[in-house]
Design an enzyme around this catalytic site. Structure first.
Site, PDB file in Angstrom:
ATOM      1  N   GLU A 116       0.890  -1.176   0.000  1.00  0.00           N
ATOM      2  CA  GLU A 116       0.000   0.000   0.000  1.00  0.00           C
ATOM      3  C   GLU A 116       0.915   1.208   0.000  1.00  0.00           C
ATOM      4  OE1 GLU A 116      -3.529   1.197   1.464  1.00  0.00           O
ATOM      5  OE2 GLU A 116      -2.476   3.085   1.206  1.00  0.00           O
TER       6      GLU A 116
ATOM      7  N   CYS B   6      -2.472   8.477   3.291  1.00  0.00           N
ATOM      8  CA  CYS B   6      -2.235   8.037   1.916  1.00  0.00           C
ATOM      9  C   CYS B   6      -3.409   8.416   1.024  1.00  0.00           C
ATOM     10  CB  CYS B   6      -1.948   6.542   1.870  1.00  0.00           C
ATOM     11  SG  CYS B   6      -3.128   5.565   2.798  1.00  0.00           S
TER      12      CYS B   6
HETATM   13  P1  NDP Z   1       9.203   4.650   3.838  1.00  0.00           P
HETATM   14  O1  NDP Z   1       8.453   4.028   2.745  1.00  0.00           O
HETATM   15  O2  NDP Z   1      10.645   4.886   3.621  1.00  0.00           O
HETATM   16  O3  NDP Z   1       9.049   3.804   5.187  1.00  0.00           O
HETATM   17  C1  NDP Z   1       7.991   2.910   5.468  1.00  0.00           C
HETATM   18  C2  NDP Z   1       8.526   1.792   6.352  1.00  0.00           C
HETATM   19  O4  NDP Z   1       9.504   1.046   5.646  1.00  0.00           O
HETATM   20  C3  NDP Z   1       9.219   2.296   7.612  1.00  0.00           C
HETATM   21  O5  NDP Z   1       8.969   1.400   8.677  1.00  0.00           O
HETATM   22  C4  NDP Z   1      10.675   2.263   7.207  1.00  0.00           C
HETATM   23  O6  NDP Z   1      11.548   2.226   8.300  1.00  0.00           O
HETATM   24  C5  NDP Z   1      10.716   0.971   6.413  1.00  0.00           C
HETATM   25  N1  NDP Z   1      11.844   0.841   5.507  1.00  0.00           N
HETATM   26  C6  NDP Z   1      12.679   1.813   5.030  1.00  0.00           C
HETATM   27  N2  NDP Z   1      13.593   1.278   4.188  1.00  0.00           N
HETATM   28  C7  NDP Z   1      13.323  -0.051   4.114  1.00  0.00           C
HETATM   29  C8  NDP Z   1      13.893  -1.149   3.398  1.00  0.00           C
HETATM   30  N3  NDP Z   1      14.920  -0.974   2.569  1.00  0.00           N
HETATM   31  N4  NDP Z   1      13.360  -2.372   3.565  1.00  0.00           N
HETATM   32  C9  NDP Z   1      12.296  -2.560   4.371  1.00  0.00           C
HETATM   33  N5  NDP Z   1      11.713  -1.582   5.087  1.00  0.00           N
HETATM   34  C10 NDP Z   1      12.214  -0.333   4.959  1.00  0.00           C
HETATM   35  O7  NDP Z   1       8.444   5.942   4.194  1.00  0.00           O
HETATM   36  P2  NDP Z   1       8.975   7.225   4.903  1.00  0.00           P
HETATM   37  O8  NDP Z   1       8.602   7.081   6.308  1.00  0.00           O
HETATM   38  O9  NDP Z   1      10.402   7.545   4.589  1.00  0.00           O
HETATM   39  O10 NDP Z   1       8.079   8.307   4.133  1.00  0.00           O
HETATM   40  C11 NDP Z   1       8.457   8.680   2.821  1.00  0.00           C
HETATM   41  C12 NDP Z   1       7.255   9.029   1.995  1.00  0.00           C
HETATM   42  O11 NDP Z   1       6.354   7.939   1.924  1.00  0.00           O
HETATM   43  C13 NDP Z   1       6.452  10.150   2.553  1.00  0.00           C
HETATM   44  O12 NDP Z   1       7.028  11.332   2.150  1.00  0.00           O
HETATM   45  C14 NDP Z   1       5.086   9.898   1.967  1.00  0.00           C
HETATM   46  O13 NDP Z   1       5.032  10.508   0.700  1.00  0.00           O
HETATM   47  C15 NDP Z   1       5.030   8.396   1.791  1.00  0.00           C
HETATM   48  N6  NDP Z   1       4.247   7.700   2.807  1.00  0.00           N
HETATM   49  C16 NDP Z   1       3.137   7.040   2.422  1.00  0.00           C
HETATM   50  C17 NDP Z   1       2.357   6.394   3.353  1.00  0.00           C
HETATM   51  C18 NDP Z   1       1.118   5.660   2.999  1.00  0.00           C
HETATM   52  O14 NDP Z   1       0.264   5.485   3.857  1.00  0.00           O
HETATM   53  N7  NDP Z   1       0.971   5.179   1.782  1.00  0.00           N
HETATM   54  C19 NDP Z   1       2.700   6.423   4.754  1.00  0.00           C
HETATM   55  C20 NDP Z   1       3.931   7.123   5.060  1.00  0.00           C
HETATM   56  C21 NDP Z   1       4.661   7.715   4.100  1.00  0.00           C
HETATM   57  P3  NDP Z   1      12.091   3.615   8.905  1.00  0.00           P
HETATM   58  O15 NDP Z   1      10.897   4.475   9.196  1.00  0.00           O
HETATM   59  O16 NDP Z   1      12.747   3.172  10.131  1.00  0.00           O
HETATM   60  O17 NDP Z   1      12.980   4.196   7.852  1.00  0.00           O
END
Ligand code: NDP
Length: 517
Positions: A252, A286
């Site tokens: 998602e 989202c």
């Molecule tokens: P990410 O997609 O980077 O993070 C989501 C999760 O994935 C976090 O728990 C993160 O850990 C983890 N993660 C990061 N790198 C990896 C990897 N290589 N393998 C597995 N898991 C990983 O989102 P961000 O928090 O950086 O947000 C970035 C952008 O994502 C926002 O600017 C927004 O646009 C979008 N977003 C969308 C959401 C939605 O509901 N669809 C929700 C949140 C963000 P950690 O946080 O520790 O890095």
């Protein structure tokens, strides 16, 4: 809401000793540290996975009724402890009390009840009727078996709904679950692990792996299936990693949800909805409304109404509790750079800001509720996910232009259409490239757990809710039971010309008759 930060005072968890690499959790509304949690290594994640696999068969053996009993206890726990849960969410996200109550507490409470009640029916054996006479007399079933260990990787915008919420159907399907919450917001997940233990969940069936991206990546290596919510960029990395072990994923991802206001819309309702669904949770959802297209005849009226309403929004530290502010903080500090960049880019290219437009000075991470007009698709604010309390509004000559622009996006998560002529509004809705389209509403479809919610295009793979929202946590198995059969079937060895010809005639009769062009 006094004492929020006392209740989640600095701590470490998972029994790991405090270390210099610990993750510092900060309240984004105050900028103050509220806790420290360990950054688990790949070896520690592997150890959690070993324990989860040992615990899973006992959990599966409990059956749907046994598992549902624990989920229903957890439902009551969430309601009985809602102030504590809300305070934890508010302190680590900076969102308002109302946003935590409506979109998190109510979601978890509903989710526990929904999956406790419906999991068994969604995963019941399905009897299959065969069209081929080759298997006449056999019993045929489609069956859904738990996968074993599900890894859930969650984002920071909804620590209860989007991180923990996906664990409920995964657990009800009979899996053990390891949840890797965002490093920004791990405390709600840890609180829910405590809650599940109190409610009688057997040890190690549900564990939290706090950590950064590398911890999430290690979980991809360990789990039998990954449910990921977050950015499209990280979703692609997760899918590429999962491909190494052919681990299934459900993703998602981001969105750039459009709202279309048709000329016959109830403009007052449309303005209230556009404001709420773009600013709720500070736009960090989202399925937030991220851009609006308004048919020319009602454009001026719509902009006037939303501008007036946006000016009344109160923003600030939400620790004052219910009714204190409408718009809270930006949870993820780096998000502020994206929001500022999108607003600056739009202004540089000719957009006009009618409300807000700036980062707020002082403690905490806040961006003013912002309304922009005179925007177009050369601007990032109209084409890239902003994830903040900003709303660009564009005038369009007609619905055709609105549909073309709404679909001019790599994303396809959700969309909304406002109009009184329901037939016309639905026709527009059906032409939008999005996993969910809502007429005269937005976002509320997410609360309907019977209705699938998943993205098209770069917004994801698979869906939440409904049958697909729990079957994805299972391995589908086909069962064929043969009880009465001759010693040897006609098609078995040795091959004989007469029998082969007979079978050929049989297939000719079976499939060769009937009219066709
Ligand atoms: P990410 O997609 O980077 O993070 C989501 C999760 O994935 C976090 O728990 C993160 O850990 C983890 N993660 C990061 N790198 C990896 C990897 N290589 N393998 C597995 N898991 C990983 O989102 P961000 O928090 O950086 O947000 C970035 C952008 O994502 C926002 O600017 C927004 O646009 C979008 N977003 C969308 C959401 C939605 O509901 N669809 C929700 C949140 C963000 P950690 O946080 O520790 O890095």
């Amino acid at each position: 809401m006094a004492g929020v930060e006392d209740r989640v005072a600095p701590q470490t968890t998972n029994g790991a000793p405090a270390s210099a690499d610990d993750i510092v959790v900060t309240n984004p509304a105050t900028g103050r540290e509220i806790a420290r949690v360990p950054d688990l290594t790949a070896e520690q994640v592997a150890e959690l996975a070993r324990k989860a696999r040992a615990a899973q068969p006992g959990w599966q053996a409990l059956g749907f009724d046994g598992r549902a009993r624990i989920m229903l206890r957890a439902q009551k726990w969430v309601l009985d402890n809602r102030e504590r849960v809300i305070q934890t969410i508010v302190s680590e996200t900076g969102k308002t009390y109302e946003d935590a109550q409506l979109a998190e507490i109510s979601y978890a409470a509903a989710g526990f009840g929904f999956w406790a009640k419906n999991a068994e029916e969604y995963l019941a054996d399905e009897k299959i009727k065969a069209s081929t006479p080759l298997v006449a007399g056999r019993k045929l079933y489609r069956r859904f078996a738990p996968l074993g260990l599900v890894g859930v990787i969650g984002p920071w915008n909804y620590p209860l709904t989007n991180s923990f919420g996906d664990c409920i159907p995964a657990l009800m399907a009979g899996n053990a679950v390891i949840l890797k919450p965002s490093e920004e917001t791990p405390l709600t997940s840890m609180l829910m692990a405590e809650a599940m233990r109190e409610c009688g969940l057997p040890a190690d069936v549900f564990q939290i792996a706090t950590g950064r991206g590398a911890t999430g990546s290690a979980l991809v290596d360990e789990a039998d299936m990954i449910m990921f919510t977050g950015s499209t960029a990280t979703g692609k990395k997760v899918m590429a990693k999962a491909a190494e072990t052919l681990t299934p994923v459900s993703l998602e991802l981001g969105g750039k949800d459009p709202m279309i206001i048709l000329s016959d819309a109830d403009v007052e309702r449309a303005a209230n909805a556009a404001l709420y669904y773009s600013m709720q949770n500070s736009g960090q959802t989202c399925i937030s409304t991220e851009r609006v297209y308004v048919e020319a005849p009602v454009y001026d009226e719509f902009v006037a109404k939303i501008t007036e309403k946006a000016r009344t929004l109160r923003q600030g530290d939400p620790s004052g509790g219910p009714g204190s502010v409408e718009v809270g903080a930006i949870t993820f500090p780096k998000q502020m750079e994206i929001i500022e960049d999108h607003v600056k880019d739009a202004v540089d290219k000719g957009a006009k800001i009618v409300v807000g437009g700036h980062r707020r000075a002082g403690d905490g991470t806040f961006f003013e509720p912002t309304i922009m007009v005179d925007v177009d698709h050369s601007m990032k604010a109209m084409t890239e996910e902003t994830f903040g309390p900003t709303l660009p509004i564009m005038k369009v000559s007609d619905a055709e232009e609105a549909i073309r622009l709404a679909n001019d996006s790599p994303y396809g998560l959700a969309a909304s259409v406002f109009g009184k002529d329901m037939k016309r509004a639905e026709q527009v809705a059906r032409r939008l490239e999005a996993g969910a389209v809502v007429v005269n509403d937005a976002m509320l479809n997410y609360s309907v757990m019977e209705l699938p919610m998943g993205g098209w295009k770069a917004s994801g793979l698979g869906s939440r809710h409904g049958a697909g929202g729990i079957r994805k946590y299972t391995a589908e198995q086909a069962i064929m039971l043969t009880r009465f059969a001759p010693k040897k079937d006609l098609h078995m060895f040795p091959y004989k010309a007469g029998r082969t010809k007979l079978l050929g005639k049989f297939f000719g009769l079976l499939y060769g008759r009937g009219k066709r062009d």
